[in-house]
Design a protein around this motif. Structure first.
Motif, PDB file in Angstrom:
ATOM      1  N   ALA A  84      31.967  40.922  78.625  1.00  0.00           N
ATOM      2  CA  ALA A  84      32.751  40.185  77.629  1.00  0.00           C
ATOM      3  C   ALA A  84      31.850  39.165  76.952  1.00  0.00           C
ATOM      4  O   ALA A  84      31.076  38.474  77.617  1.00  0.00           O
ATOM      5  N   GLU A  85      31.951  39.095  75.647  1.00  0.00           N
ATOM      6  CA  GLU A  85      31.150  38.143  74.878  1.00  0.00           C
ATOM      7  C   GLU A  85      31.855  36.804  74.743  1.00  0.00           C
ATOM      8  O   GLU A  85      31.257  35.825  74.311  1.00  0.00           O
ATOM      9  N   SER A  86      33.155  36.772  75.092  1.00  0.00           N
ATOM     10  CA  SER A  86      33.917  35.529  75.046  1.00  0.00           C
ATOM     11  C   SER A  86      35.060  35.615  76.053  1.00  0.00           C
ATOM     12  O   SER A  86      35.433  36.699  76.482  1.00  0.00           O
ATOM     13  N   SER A  87      35.592  34.468  76.427  1.00  0.00           N
ATOM     14  CA  SER A  87      36.728  34.415  77.351  1.00  0.00           C
ATOM     15  C   SER A  87      38.020  34.633  76.578  1.00  0.00           C
ATOM     16  O   SER A  87      38.107  34.300  75.396  1.00  0.00           O
ATOM     17  N   LYS A 104      36.574  36.415  81.517  1.00  0.00           N
ATOM     18  CA  LYS A 104      35.670  35.296  81.260  1.00  0.00           C
ATOM     19  C   LYS A 104      34.405  35.839  80.613  1.00  0.00           C
ATOM     20  O   LYS A 104      34.028  36.996  80.830  1.00  0.00           O
ATOM     21  N   LYS A 105      33.746  34.996  79.833  1.00  0.00           N
ATOM     22  CA  LYS A 105      32.501  35.391  79.193  1.00  0.00           C
ATOM     23  C   LYS A 105      31.527  35.877  80.271  1.00  0.00           C
ATOM     24  O   LYS A 105      31.350  35.231  81.299  1.00  0.00           O
ATOM     25  N   THR A 142      41.046  35.381  71.853  1.00  0.00           N
ATOM     26  CA  THR A 142      40.318  34.187  72.334  1.00  0.00           C
ATOM     27  C   THR A 142      41.208  32.981  72.385  1.00  0.00           C
ATOM     28  O   THR A 142      42.268  32.952  71.799  1.00  0.00           O
TER      29      THR A 142
END
Length: 159
Positions: free
Chosen positions: A131-134, A112-113, A159
């Motif tokens: 993490a920068e994105s999920s 998860k982000k 993503t």
């Protein structure tokens, strides 16, 4: 398991001879190295084994390493978005909080982000990289304990 000293020797030989691409398969492990003149990280498509020699480019190059178990496909899925998490600092990459602890994430882990992916030690300070994105971790570009540079790719997240 990959012997890091053996890998360093291979990288030195590739650099010394100015090879743009190199592939070796041994004991069920396939290793492919490819340099890109743009410095961009690219997927390395499957090709005929063996080194290919060409003149060294004049621009700076970044080696891309893909370590694949026998039978695993190197081809990326079509239309897959990969969010590449890059190192924000120079330091030493660690996959876990302690030497005996389990890694924060593995290939195939759902993240998860904001979730911690690794730690980079810089000047005796432990920096958590999030993490920068999920998505799902599909690539881990560096080995535990390896020195990393600013902007070096660490993880690929679908993503």
């Amino acid at each position: 398991m990959v012997d890091l000293d053996h890998l360093r020797q291979i990288l030195d030989l590739v650099k010394e001879h100015g090879l743009l691409e190199f592939e070796i398969e041994q004991d069920g492990l396939r290793l492919r190295l490819r340099k890109e003149p743009s410095g961009a990280v690219v997927e390395v498509p499957a090709a005929v084994p063996g080194p290919s020699a060409s003149p060294a480019p004049t621009a700076a190059v970044t080696p891309v390493v893909a370590i694949v178990e026998a039978g695993e496909d190197l081809e990326p899925e079509p239309d897959v978005e990969l969010a590449v998490v890059k190192s924000p600092i120079v330091g030493t990459f660690y996959r876990s909080s302690e030497p005996d602890a389990a890694p924060f994430v593995e290939i195939g882990s759902a993240v998860k982000k904001g979730q911690v992916l690794c730690i980079i030690e810089a000047m005796k300070l432990m920096n958590e990289i999030q993490a920068e994105s999920s998505g799902e971790v599909v690539k881990i570009y560096v080995e535990n304990g390896q020195a990393v540079e600013y902007g070096q790719p660490l993880f690929g997240i679908k993503t």
